[in-house]
Design a protein around this motif. Structure first.
Motif, PDB file in Angstrom:
ATOM      1  N   THR A 143       0.772  -1.351  -0.178  1.00  0.00           N
ATOM      2  CA  THR A 143      -0.059   0.163  -0.007  1.00  0.00           C
ATOM      3  C   THR A 143       0.680   1.278  -0.073  1.00  0.00           C
ATOM      4  O   THR A 143       1.973   1.077   0.498  1.00  0.00           O
ATOM      5  CB  THR A 143      -0.963  -0.032   1.316  1.00  0.00           C
ATOM      6  OG1 THR A 143       0.034   0.135   2.430  1.00  0.00           O
ATOM      7  CG2 THR A 143      -2.187  -1.003   1.305  1.00  0.00           C
ATOM      8  N   VAL A 144       0.401   2.323  -0.802  1.00  0.00           N
ATOM      9  CA  VAL A 144       1.006   3.507  -0.599  1.00  0.00           C
ATOM     10  C   VAL A 144       0.152   4.606  -0.502  1.00  0.00           C
ATOM     11  O   VAL A 144      -0.834   4.670  -1.391  1.00  0.00           O
ATOM     12  CB  VAL A 144       2.121   3.853  -1.952  1.00  0.00           C
ATOM     13  CG1 VAL A 144       2.672   5.250  -1.805  1.00  0.00           C
ATOM     14  CG2 VAL A 144       3.142   2.841  -1.940  1.00  0.00           C
ATOM     15  N   ASN A 145       0.042   5.400   0.388  1.00  0.00           N
ATOM     16  CA  ASN A 145      -0.859   6.413   0.587  1.00  0.00           C
ATOM     17  C   ASN A 145      -0.146   8.019   0.614  1.00  0.00           C
ATOM     18  O   ASN A 145       0.781   7.972   1.414  1.00  0.00           O
ATOM     19  CB  ASN A 145      -1.630   6.370   1.776  1.00  0.00           C
ATOM     20  CG  ASN A 145      -2.499   7.789   2.122  1.00  0.00           C
ATOM     21  OD1 ASN A 145      -2.171   8.745   2.703  1.00  0.00           O
ATOM     22  ND2 ASN A 145      -3.665   7.559   1.448  1.00  0.00           N
ATOM     23  N   LEU A 146      -0.491   8.747  -0.183  1.00  0.00           N
ATOM     24  CA  LEU A 146       0.078  10.007  -0.269  1.00  0.00           C
ATOM     25  C   LEU A 146      -1.155  11.126   0.084  1.00  0.00           C
ATOM     26  O   LEU A 146      -2.392  10.902  -0.687  1.00  0.00           O
ATOM     27  CB  LEU A 146       0.729  10.470  -1.513  1.00  0.00           C
ATOM     28  CG  LEU A 146       1.755   9.523  -1.913  1.00  0.00           C
ATOM     29  CD1 LEU A 146       2.446   9.767  -3.349  1.00  0.00           C
ATOM     30  CD2 LEU A 146       3.113   9.710  -0.798  1.00  0.00           C
ATOM     31  N   ASN A 147      -0.965  12.119   0.957  1.00  0.00           N
ATOM     32  CA  ASN A 147      -2.208  12.897   1.311  1.00  0.00           C
ATOM     33  C   ASN A 147      -1.248  14.333   1.764  1.00  0.00           C
ATOM     34  O   ASN A 147      -0.201  14.506   2.132  1.00  0.00           O
ATOM     35  CB  ASN A 147      -2.744  12.526   2.349  1.00  0.00           C
ATOM     36  CG  ASN A 147      -2.051  12.514   3.746  1.00  0.00           C
ATOM     37  OD1 ASN A 147      -1.803  13.284   4.381  1.00  0.00           O
ATOM     38  ND2 ASN A 147      -1.497  10.950   4.184  1.00  0.00           N
ATOM     39  N   GLY A 148      -2.197  15.507   1.223  1.00  0.00           N
ATOM     40  CA  GLY A 148      -1.963  16.902   1.683  1.00  0.00           C
ATOM     41  C   GLY A 148      -3.117  17.685   1.905  1.00  0.00           C
ATOM     42  O   GLY A 148      -4.170  17.367   1.604  1.00  0.00           O
ATOM     43  N   ARG A 149      -2.842  18.839   2.759  1.00  0.00           N
ATOM     44  CA  ARG A 149      -3.716  19.789   2.943  1.00  0.00           C
ATOM     45  C   ARG A 149      -3.227  21.241   3.061  1.00  0.00           C
ATOM     46  O   ARG A 149      -2.265  21.200   3.483  1.00  0.00           O
ATOM     47  CB  ARG A 149      -4.740  19.441   4.102  1.00  0.00           C
ATOM     48  CG  ARG A 149      -5.858  20.265   4.318  1.00  0.00           C
ATOM     49  CD  ARG A 149      -6.633  20.097   5.738  1.00  0.00           C
ATOM     50  NE  ARG A 149      -5.919  20.622   6.839  1.00  0.00           N
ATOM     51  CZ  ARG A 149      -6.180  20.794   8.135  1.00  0.00           C
ATOM     52  NH1 ARG A 149      -7.535  20.580   8.385  1.00  0.00           N
ATOM     53  NH2 ARG A 149      -5.378  21.474   9.077  1.00  0.00           N
ATOM     54  N   TYR A 150      -4.036  21.967   2.514  1.00  0.00           N
ATOM     55  CA  TYR A 150      -3.701  23.593   2.493  1.00  0.00           C
ATOM     56  C   TYR A 150      -4.673  24.441   3.034  1.00  0.00           C
ATOM     57  O   TYR A 150      -6.007  24.082   2.652  1.00  0.00           O
ATOM     58  CB  TYR A 150      -3.291  23.810   0.905  1.00  0.00           C
ATOM     59  CG  TYR A 150      -2.782  25.342   1.313  1.00  0.00           C
ATOM     60  CD1 TYR A 150      -1.387  25.757   1.553  1.00  0.00           C
ATOM     61  CD2 TYR A 150      -3.413  26.599   1.060  1.00  0.00           C
ATOM     62  CE1 TYR A 150      -0.929  26.831   1.524  1.00  0.00           C
ATOM     63  CE2 TYR A 150      -3.056  27.754   0.922  1.00  0.00           C
ATOM     64  CZ  TYR A 150      -2.017  27.929   1.308  1.00  0.00           C
ATOM     65  OH  TYR A 150      -1.244  29.136   1.463  1.00  0.00           O
ATOM     66  N   LEU A 183      -6.229  16.326  -0.209  1.00  0.00           N
ATOM     67  CA  LEU A 183      -6.124  15.400  -1.217  1.00  0.00           C
ATOM     68  C   LEU A 183      -5.597  14.120  -0.809  1.00  0.00           C
ATOM     69  O   LEU A 183      -4.387  14.349  -0.272  1.00  0.00           O
ATOM     70  CB  LEU A 183      -5.674  16.025  -2.600  1.00  0.00           C
ATOM     71  CG  LEU A 183      -5.633  14.872  -3.775  1.00  0.00           C
ATOM     72  CD1 LEU A 183      -6.845  14.483  -4.302  1.00  0.00           C
ATOM     73  CD2 LEU A 183      -4.428  15.292  -4.823  1.00  0.00           C
ATOM     74  N   SER A 184      -6.110  13.044  -0.910  1.00  0.00           N
ATOM     75  CA  SER A 184      -5.325  11.724  -0.389  1.00  0.00           C
ATOM     76  C   SER A 184      -5.481  10.631  -1.690  1.00  0.00           C
ATOM     77  O   SER A 184      -6.456  10.643  -2.226  1.00  0.00           O
ATOM     78  CB  SER A 184      -6.263  11.060   0.816  1.00  0.00           C
ATOM     79  OG  SER A 184      -5.895   9.783   1.112  1.00  0.00           O
ATOM     80  N   LEU A 185      -4.401  10.314  -1.785  1.00  0.00           N
ATOM     81  CA  LEU A 185      -4.102   9.133  -3.195  1.00  0.00           C
ATOM     82  C   LEU A 185      -3.783   7.847  -2.507  1.00  0.00           C
ATOM     83  O   LEU A 185      -2.613   7.917  -1.676  1.00  0.00           O
ATOM     84  CB  LEU A 185      -3.091   9.539  -4.224  1.00  0.00           C
ATOM     85  CG  LEU A 185      -3.456  11.049  -4.797  1.00  0.00           C
ATOM     86  CD1 LEU A 185      -2.120  11.272  -5.749  1.00  0.00           C
ATOM     87  CD2 LEU A 185      -4.790  11.056  -5.421  1.00  0.00           C
ATOM     88  N   ASN A 186      -4.625   6.744  -2.434  1.00  0.00           N
ATOM     89  CA  ASN A 186      -4.038   5.255  -2.112  1.00  0.00           C
ATOM     90  C   ASN A 186      -3.588   4.731  -3.787  1.00  0.00           C
ATOM     91  O   ASN A 186      -4.368   4.262  -4.575  1.00  0.00           O
ATOM     92  CB  ASN A 186      -5.202   4.512  -1.765  1.00  0.00           C
ATOM     93  CG  ASN A 186      -5.722   5.127  -0.194  1.00  0.00           C
ATOM     94  OD1 ASN A 186      -4.945   5.119   0.657  1.00  0.00           O
ATOM     95  ND2 ASN A 186      -6.712   5.433  -0.456  1.00  0.00           N
ATOM     96  N   ILE A 187      -2.256   4.859  -3.748  1.00  0.00           N
ATOM     97  CA  ILE A 187      -1.664   4.503  -5.106  1.00  0.00           C
ATOM     98  C   ILE A 187      -2.021   3.032  -5.484  1.00  0.00           C
ATOM     99  O   ILE A 187      -2.430   2.695  -6.905  1.00  0.00           O
ATOM    100  CB  ILE A 187      -0.183   4.580  -4.887  1.00  0.00           C
ATOM    101  CG1 ILE A 187      -0.088   6.106  -4.594  1.00  0.00           C
ATOM    102  CG2 ILE A 187       0.411   4.338  -6.277  1.00  0.00           C
ATOM    103  CD1 ILE A 187      -0.401   6.986  -5.459  1.00  0.00           C
ATOM    104  N   GLU A 188      -1.919   2.109  -4.582  1.00  0.00           N
ATOM    105  CA  GLU A 188      -2.245   0.629  -4.726  1.00  0.00           C
ATOM    106  C   GLU A 188      -3.646   0.333  -5.641  1.00  0.00           C
ATOM    107  O   GLU A 188      -3.687  -0.600  -6.460  1.00  0.00           O
ATOM    108  CB  GLU A 188      -1.966  -0.374  -3.837  1.00  0.00           C
ATOM    109  CG  GLU A 188      -3.384  -0.262  -2.762  1.00  0.00           C
ATOM    110  CD  GLU A 188      -3.098   0.781  -1.861  1.00  0.00           C
ATOM    111  OE1 GLU A 188      -4.192   0.964  -1.042  1.00  0.00           O
ATOM    112  OE2 GLU A 188      -2.337   1.672  -2.007  1.00  0.00           O
TER     113      GLU A 188
END
Length: 718
Positions: free
Chosen positions: A238-245, A709-714
């Motif tokens: 699993t790979v999760n990338l997330n960010g908030r502004y 924004l949150s991305l679950n790459i798998e």
């Protein structure tokens, strides 16, 4: 010779085939009531505690049973009612499960209240659980944001130098024990840990037990325990990338990488946050801000790294290793910055003798440092370091399948070097404890849990026994709970040896003759559950003896740590929730707290008597799109209290009023495609701005907006 070789080969083939033929393969799919597959559901074998797996993105699982005996499969998933299925002798093939939704989360397995896994509905100690789904809807960055939104009776405010202080129904930060996966945290500032360390990225759930918990957790738990449980990796990778502004250049970036390969399971998490200075006095004159406690909020940035690696050696032994690094820099001024660092690590071994007996042995290390950074000289001066080494053992024995005896003990070496000691000196001590608990379940309607803990602190030569008793009785849809717990808090090294010049105004001295704080906590509660409705009402009464605080000493011409006479804290709490099939749900929580402090004592209550939280939300799901819109609000009543007008007398006070206020946050969470989630939030929805900024007021200038924004790459590759 040829015949002999042939016979040997046949025998070898037959011997090799024995374990293969003994193994049975069970596979299937776990669905919800709409026949949608549930990813990440846990499928375990009751008779083999270490044998289990999790479902993949299609809800599928595969298990290898070791022999031709009858086994019981158990399937659990957060937010759904657990289900079991007996697999008969020699049974192979397909076993599917359809899980029903647990509308009020009562099927969640919790560990904090009893230190043994139990369903929330069966725990005799009142426990509140905040799930990963609820954390996502609040869109919180750290523990303070979340607890204030979800729980009444909790207020995070500023104290001296904008350091954050906690008040939880009359108990301060030094009386509430915060844990991460059951492990303690080192370091404190003005009796509070660094709450910025406790970010909400990669958190599975948070368990909160209010009231004295010293019989299980020792000192610093007289007011309650907050245990943060981390997520584990369920998928092969699993790979999760997330960010908030958000407003004031508030930025939050996180990433989690996990893998689950054979006997190894790993989760690595990184998070970075930053926010600029907030000028609250912008556009105001000096006369308008003369009585403000603060006129700006310092800028801040953090880095947080965490790694946890699990190795399952066999059906009996599991090893866990963890490591972490935390860095925070506070922009106090252009010429000086406050820096905070933490290094943590540990190893833990779990050994399961059989389904009735298991043993845990763990070692943990935590070092929390503070320093002053002077940019003009590039000079980083460390002036505080708290180092804790802990060894823990824990044993469970289950009798006749339902009564559980728990035995355990801890050893900790506590080292503190501080600018608040004479000549930046250092002190250390060790603590030893042992505890026993028995969980008696004579029927499915009645549960009794009783425990006793012994603590010894070397430097103060203090020893103490802390008892605990909890009862639970179920009548139809109603559960009745009652408990008594003895609390205990030993004086800290700072409280015993402080020798600090308070801005050349007066000195603050420690007191090595301090007595430990003790408390008696009584609690009664009733819970009603029917279908999608849940109602809980709790009443509590605390007697706190020898509370430790500072008082003026004429002999020393300064303040000194001392014990004061008892304080009585009483109150009630009510929680009501409902969840409907159409996607609409609601939760309302209210808390009343009353502190009885004798007049003339060197401590004043600022606890708000009435607080409440509310959440209204609506969920809607389609195949490739889903959204949730949630409205979270909290109400804090006014409090009439006193403020000291003299540093040398506790008789000289003036009456002040902290006004009531409400804060609301609207959050829209969307699943816009597989693996892609977006969050939009409006904080302080109704634009509340305090007339003046004091330590107990929210540091807000009005409505703010944020997007994440949150991305679950798998999931993008499946």
């Amino acid at each position: 010779m040829h015949r002999l070789l042939r016979n040997v080969c046949l025998i070898l083939c037959w011997l090799m085939a024995i374990p293969v033929s003994a193994q049975r393969i069970i596979s299937g799919t776990v669905f919800d009531e709409n026949k949608e597959p549930l990813m990440g559901a846990t499928v375990s074998v009751k008779e083999k505690v270490t044998l289990g797996t999790t479902t993949d993105t299609q809800g599928k699982y595969t298990l290898k049973l070791p022999d031709n005996r009858e086994y019981t499969l158990q399937v659990s998933y957060m937010g759904y009612i657990s289900q079991t299925h007996k697999v008969s002798v020699s049974k192979t093939g397909k076993v599917d499960f359809i899980l029903k939704e647990d509308a009020v989360n009562m099927e969640t397995i919790v560990v904090t209240g009893t230190r043994t896994p139990k369903l929330l509905k069966d725990v005799p100690i009142v426990t509140r659980v905040i799930t990963a789904d609820e954390i996502k809807k609040v869109d919180a960055t750290h523990i303070g944001d979340l607890l204030q939104a979800e729980l009444p009776g909790i207020e995070f405010s500023y104290s001296m130098d904008q350091q954050v202080s906690l008040n939880m129904q009359g108990f301060g930060g030094n009386a509430i024990l915060f844990l991460v996966d059951g492990e303690r945290l080192a370091g404190e500032t003005l009796d509070n840990i660094d709450y910025n360390r406790l970010n909400m990225d990669n958190v599975e759930r948070i368990e909160i037990v209010k009231g004295a918990a010293s019989s299980l957790y020792g000192s610093n738990a007289v007011g309650g325990v907050v245990n943060i449980i981390s997520k584990v990796s369920a998928e092969p990778w699993t790979v999760n990338l997330n960010g908030r502004y958000g407003a004031y250049n508030e930025q939050r970036y996180g990433g989690t990488i996990g893998f689950n390969a054979g006997k190894f399971n790993s989760v690595t998490n990184v998070q970075h946050t930053q926010v600029d200075e907030k000028d609250l006095a912008d556009g105001k004159t000096n006369e308008e801000t003369e009585d403000w406690a603060f006129k700006k909020v310092y800028g801040d940035k953090t880095w947080n790294f965490k790694e946890r690696l699990v190795y399952t050696a066999n059906d009996h032994l599991k090893l866990t290793a963890r490591a972490g690094y935390f860095f925070r820099e506070r922009e106090k001024s252009q010429t000086s910055k406050d820096r905070y660092r933490d290094f943590s690590g540990g190893v833990k071994g779990n050994y399961v003798f059989d389904k009735d007996k298991d043993l845990e042995i763990a070692y943990s290390f935590d070092q929390y440092d503070k320093s002053d950074y002077l940019p003009q000289d590039a000079n980083d001066v460390r002036d505080y370091s708290n180092v804790q080494h802990s060894v823990r053992t824990f044993y469970n024995h289950t009798f006749v399948g339902k009564h559980i005896l728990t035995l355990g003990g801890d050893y900790m070496r506590d080292y503190l070097m501080s600018y608040q000691f004479a000549n930046n000196g250092s002190k250390h001590q060790y603590t030893v404890d042992g505890f026993a608990q028995f969980d008696w379940n004579p029927t499915k309607y009645f549960n009794v849990i009783t425990g006793l803990r012994f603590d010894y602190y070397s430097d103060s030569d203090i020893n103490h026994f802390s008892p605990k008793l909890g009862l639970m009785y179920k009548i139809g849809n109603c559960s009745l709970r009652g408990s008594y717990a003895g609390g205990f808090r030993a004086p800290t090294l700072k409280e015993m040896y402080m020798n600090f010049d308070m801005a050349s105004i007066f000195m603050i001295y420690g007191n090595p003759d301090l007595k430990p704080e003790t408390s008696h906590n009584f609690s009664l509660s009733a819970e009603y559950i029917k279908g999608r409705y849940n109602l809980t009402v709790t009443g509590f009464y605390n007697i706190v003896d020898n509370r430790i605080t500072t008082a003026w000493s004429e002999a020393l011409k300064g303040q000194v740590y001392t014990n004061i006479s008892n304080i009585k804290i009483s109150g009630a709490e009510a929680n009501a929730s409902a969840k409907y099939p159409c996607g609409l749900s609601a939760r309302l929580s209210y808390a009343y707290t009353h502190e009885n402090i004798k007049k003339g004592q060197p401590v004043i209550s600022s606890t708000r008597p009435h607080t409440a939280t509310v959440r209204l939300e609506y969920d809607k799901h389609w195949k490739n799109y889903a959204f949730n819109i949630a409205l979270n609000g909290r109400f804090l009543s006014k409090v009439n209290t006193e403020e000291y007008t003299s540093n040398t007398s506790y008789e000289e006070t003036e009456k002040v009023t902290y006004p009531a206020y409400t804060m609301w946050k609207l959050t829209l969470s969307q699943k816009v495609w597989k693996g892609v989630d977006m969050t939009l939030a409006v904080d302080n929805l109704f634009n509340y701005v305090p007339s003046r900024y004091y330590n107990n007021s929210p540091a807000t200038k009005g409505t703010t907006f944020s997007a994440g924004l949150s991305l679950n790459i798998e999931q993008l590759f499946k």
